[in-house]
Design a protein around this motif. Structure first.
Motif, PDB file in Angstrom:
ATOM      1  N   PRO A 104     150.538  17.251  84.947  1.00 48.15           N
ATOM      2  CA  PRO A 104     151.030  17.374  83.564  1.00 48.15           C
ATOM      3  C   PRO A 104     149.899  17.524  82.544  1.00 48.15           C
ATOM      4  O   PRO A 104     150.040  18.257  81.558  1.00 48.15           O
ATOM      5  CB  PRO A 104     151.797  16.066  83.353  1.00 48.15           C
ATOM      6  CG  PRO A 104     152.152  15.597  84.722  1.00 48.15           C
ATOM      7  CD  PRO A 104     151.006  16.010  85.590  1.00 48.15           C
ATOM      8  N   HIS A 105     148.787  16.847  82.799  1.00 51.54           N
ATOM      9  CA  HIS A 105     147.691  16.861  81.823  1.00 51.54           C
ATOM     10  C   HIS A 105     147.004  18.221  81.763  1.00 51.54           C
ATOM     11  O   HIS A 105     146.750  18.741  80.664  1.00 51.54           O
ATOM     12  CB  HIS A 105     146.670  15.779  82.175  1.00 51.54           C
ATOM     13  CG  HIS A 105     145.493  15.739  81.255  1.00 51.54           C
ATOM     14  ND1 HIS A 105     145.577  15.271  79.959  1.00 51.54           N
ATOM     15  CD2 HIS A 105     144.204  16.127  81.437  1.00 51.54           C
ATOM     16  CE1 HIS A 105     144.389  15.359  79.384  1.00 51.54           C
ATOM     17  NE2 HIS A 105     143.530  15.881  80.254  1.00 51.54           N
ATOM     18  N   PHE A 106     146.707  18.815  82.918  1.00 50.87           N
ATOM     19  CA  PHE A 106     145.910  20.040  82.940  1.00 50.87           C
ATOM     20  C   PHE A 106     146.740  21.314  82.969  1.00 50.87           C
ATOM     21  O   PHE A 106     146.253  22.371  82.552  1.00 50.87           O
ATOM     22  CB  PHE A 106     144.949  20.017  84.132  1.00 50.87           C
ATOM     23  CG  PHE A 106     143.834  19.026  83.972  1.00 50.87           C
ATOM     24  CD1 PHE A 106     142.749  19.307  83.154  1.00 50.87           C
ATOM     25  CD2 PHE A 106     143.862  17.805  84.617  1.00 50.87           C
ATOM     26  CE1 PHE A 106     141.716  18.386  82.979  1.00 50.87           C
ATOM     27  CE2 PHE A 106     142.846  16.872  84.462  1.00 50.87           C
ATOM     28  CZ  PHE A 106     141.770  17.170  83.639  1.00 50.87           C
ATOM     29  N   LEU A 107     147.972  21.247  83.452  1.00 47.48           N
ATOM     30  CA  LEU A 107     148.795  22.449  83.534  1.00 47.48           C
ATOM     31  C   LEU A 107     150.045  22.382  82.678  1.00 47.48           C
ATOM     32  O   LEU A 107     150.778  23.377  82.573  1.00 47.48           O
ATOM     33  CB  LEU A 107     149.203  22.714  84.993  1.00 47.48           C
ATOM     34  CG  LEU A 107     148.093  23.079  85.975  1.00 47.48           C
ATOM     35  CD1 LEU A 107     148.700  23.469  87.316  1.00 47.48           C
ATOM     36  CD2 LEU A 107     147.219  24.198  85.443  1.00 47.48           C
ATOM     37  N   ASN A 108     150.314  21.229  82.093  1.00 49.51           N
ATOM     38  CA  ASN A 108     151.534  21.053  81.302  1.00 49.51           C
ATOM     39  C   ASN A 108     152.782  21.406  82.118  1.00 49.51           C
ATOM     40  O   ASN A 108     153.724  22.014  81.620  1.00 49.51           O
ATOM     41  CB  ASN A 108     151.479  21.898  80.018  1.00 49.51           C
ATOM     42  CG  ASN A 108     152.520  21.465  79.002  1.00 49.51           C
ATOM     43  OD1 ASN A 108     152.901  20.284  78.952  1.00 49.51           O
ATOM     44  ND2 ASN A 108     153.007  22.385  78.197  1.00 49.51           N
ATOM     45  N   ALA A 137     151.010  23.262  96.982  1.00 51.30           N
ATOM     46  CA  ALA A 137     149.574  23.222  97.265  1.00 51.30           C
ATOM     47  C   ALA A 137     148.791  24.018  96.226  1.00 51.30           C
ATOM     48  O   ALA A 137     147.721  23.589  95.769  1.00 51.30           O
ATOM     49  CB  ALA A 137     149.306  23.766  98.665  1.00 51.30           C
ATOM     50  N   GLN A 138     149.293  25.170  95.838  1.00 49.24           N
ATOM     51  CA  GLN A 138     148.604  25.973  94.827  1.00 49.24           C
ATOM     52  C   GLN A 138     148.563  25.254  93.481  1.00 49.24           C
ATOM     53  O   GLN A 138     147.543  25.292  92.777  1.00 49.24           O
ATOM     54  CB  GLN A 138     149.290  27.330  94.689  1.00 49.24           C
ATOM     55  CG  GLN A 138     149.086  28.240  95.891  1.00 49.24           C
ATOM     56  CD  GLN A 138     149.863  29.528  95.768  1.00 49.24           C
ATOM     57  OE1 GLN A 138     149.454  30.436  95.029  1.00 49.24           O
ATOM     58  NE2 GLN A 138     150.983  29.623  96.461  1.00 49.24           N
ATOM     59  N   ILE A 139     149.642  24.605  93.104  1.00 49.96           N
ATOM     60  CA  ILE A 139     149.653  23.851  91.847  1.00 49.96           C
ATOM     61  C   ILE A 139     148.596  22.749  91.882  1.00 49.96           C
ATOM     62  O   ILE A 139     147.849  22.535  90.917  1.00 49.96           O
ATOM     63  CB  ILE A 139     151.051  23.262  91.582  1.00 49.96           C
ATOM     64  CG1 ILE A 139     152.032  24.384  91.212  1.00 49.96           C
ATOM     65  CG2 ILE A 139     151.007  22.206  90.475  1.00 49.96           C
ATOM     66  CD1 ILE A 139     153.471  23.934  91.109  1.00 49.96           C
ATOM     67  N   VAL A 140     148.514  22.061  93.015  1.00 51.79           N
ATOM     68  CA  VAL A 140     147.538  20.974  93.152  1.00 51.79           C
ATOM     69  C   VAL A 140     146.113  21.520  93.049  1.00 51.79           C
ATOM     70  O   VAL A 140     145.267  20.977  92.320  1.00 51.79           O
ATOM     71  CB  VAL A 140     147.749  20.234  94.483  1.00 51.79           C
ATOM     72  CG1 VAL A 140     146.605  19.263  94.760  1.00 51.79           C
ATOM     73  CG2 VAL A 140     149.089  19.490  94.469  1.00 51.79           C
ATOM     74  N   VAL A 141     145.836  22.600  93.764  1.00 55.85           N
ATOM     75  CA  VAL A 141     144.486  23.177  93.747  1.00 55.85           C
ATOM     76  C   VAL A 141     144.124  23.697  92.363  1.00 55.85           C
ATOM     77  O   VAL A 141     143.002  23.454  91.868  1.00 55.85           O
ATOM     78  CB  VAL A 141     144.386  24.308  94.792  1.00 55.85           C
ATOM     79  CG1 VAL A 141     143.153  25.167  94.536  1.00 55.85           C
ATOM     80  CG2 VAL A 141     144.348  23.736  96.193  1.00 55.85           C
ATOM     81  N   ILE A 142     145.034  24.402  91.725  1.00 54.53           N
ATOM     82  CA  ILE A 142     144.744  24.926  90.386  1.00 54.53           C
ATOM     83  C   ILE A 142     144.470  23.786  89.418  1.00 54.53           C
ATOM     84  O   ILE A 142     143.569  23.870  88.574  1.00 54.53           O
ATOM     85  CB  ILE A 142     145.907  25.806  89.891  1.00 54.53           C
ATOM     86  CG1 ILE A 142     145.983  27.089  90.730  1.00 54.53           C
ATOM     87  CG2 ILE A 142     145.737  26.167  88.419  1.00 54.53           C
ATOM     88  CD1 ILE A 142     147.258  27.878  90.521  1.00 54.53           C
ATOM     89  N   THR A 143     145.207  22.704  89.553  1.00 58.38           N
ATOM     90  CA  THR A 143     144.949  21.528  88.718  1.00 58.38           C
ATOM     91  C   THR A 143     143.541  20.998  88.946  1.00 58.38           C
ATOM     92  O   THR A 143     142.817  20.671  87.990  1.00 58.38           O
ATOM     93  CB  THR A 143     145.978  20.426  89.009  1.00 58.38           C
ATOM     94  OG1 THR A 143     147.295  20.926  88.758  1.00 58.38           O
ATOM     95  CG2 THR A 143     145.734  19.199  88.148  1.00 58.38           C
ATOM     96  N   GLU A 144     143.126  20.920  90.197  1.00 60.23           N
ATOM     97  CA  GLU A 144     141.773  20.452  90.499  1.00 60.23           C
ATOM     98  C   GLU A 144     140.716  21.346  89.847  1.00 60.23           C
ATOM     99  O   GLU A 144     139.734  20.851  89.270  1.00 60.23           O
ATOM    100  CB  GLU A 144     141.548  20.422  92.007  1.00 60.23           C
ATOM    101  CG  GLU A 144     142.268  19.306  92.724  1.00 60.23           C
ATOM    102  CD  GLU A 144     141.820  19.183  94.161  1.00 60.23           C
ATOM    103  OE1 GLU A 144     140.999  20.011  94.612  1.00 60.23           O
ATOM    104  OE2 GLU A 144     142.289  18.263  94.837  1.00 60.23           O
TER     105      GLU A 144
END
Length: 218
Positions: A106-110, A185-192
């Protein structure tokens, strides 16, 4: 590596050794020949002797250039087979935690934080600078551990976002990316990577990462 003696433990400190125990005879990675630790005046030191790999890396930077050459079929087949072996390994090491996902997406990708249902063992840093260009060998195992299913292909895809032909080959090789697990998995990686960019890393990748994220929002 060096660290205060009371902190000379944990994931990064022992990563290469644990990876050698699990994978040195099963996949294409530099073999770990020996490791020595010593404590001097309250500081611990660790030296490792690994196999020399006489191949260039796929990219000098984690971010793949748009002009990068796409490797041949044999390269992709080898990578897919090795990642499949890694995914089946049993380990108590953790590369990604649900608690971090809940806070950071939520913080980095809203976007709402996805609930990760499927987990597997991952290399944990599968980017172009950690793959050699001919075989490929998988380098730098300090961070391996359990992660969302599809995490390693998602990482390779995200770091290659400026090279669309390469991205297309990643998607072709790893159909998991087109599943719900792969979307997560892509959402998690993009957030990282967005978190990393907030600290000044690879700013040129940010627009492409945002575009990827928009395509994953449901």
């Amino acid at each position: 590596m060096t660290a205060p003696a009371d902190k000379a433990t944990g994931k990064i400190w022992e990563g290469n050794l644990r990876a050698a125990e699990l994978f040195d005879l099963g996949i294409k990675k530099p073999a770990l020949y020996d490791a020595v630790e010593q404590e001097v005046r309250g500081h611990a030191y660790r030296a490792e002797l690994s196999q020399y790999i006489p191949e260039p890396v796929l990219s000098p930077s984690p971010v793949l250039s748009p002009e990068a050459v796409v490797p041949p079929d044999s390269w992709w087949e080898s990578l897919r087979a090795d990642l499949s072996t890694v995914a089946k390994a049993v380990t108590d090491r953790v590369a990604v935690r649900q608690e971090w996902v809940d806070r950071s997406v939520p913080h980095f990708l809203n976007l709402p934080a996805p609930q990760v249902i499927e987990w597997e063992t991952a290399h944990g840093d599968l980017q172009p600078a950690n793959l050699t260009s001919r075989t490929p060998y998988l380098l730098d195992w300090e961070g391996f551990g359990t992660a969302p299913v599809g995490y390693d292909p998602a990482m390779l895809l995200a770091y290659s976002a400026l090279a669309p032909v390469f991205v297309a080959r990643v998607r072709e090789t790893f159909p998991v990316l087109d599943t719900e697990a792969g979307r997560i998995a892509q959402i998690v990686v993009i957030t990282e990577l967005m978190q990393s960019a907030s600290r000044g890393d690879h700013p040129k990748l940010v627009p492409a990462l945002r575009a990827l994220a928009e395509g994953l929002a449901w």
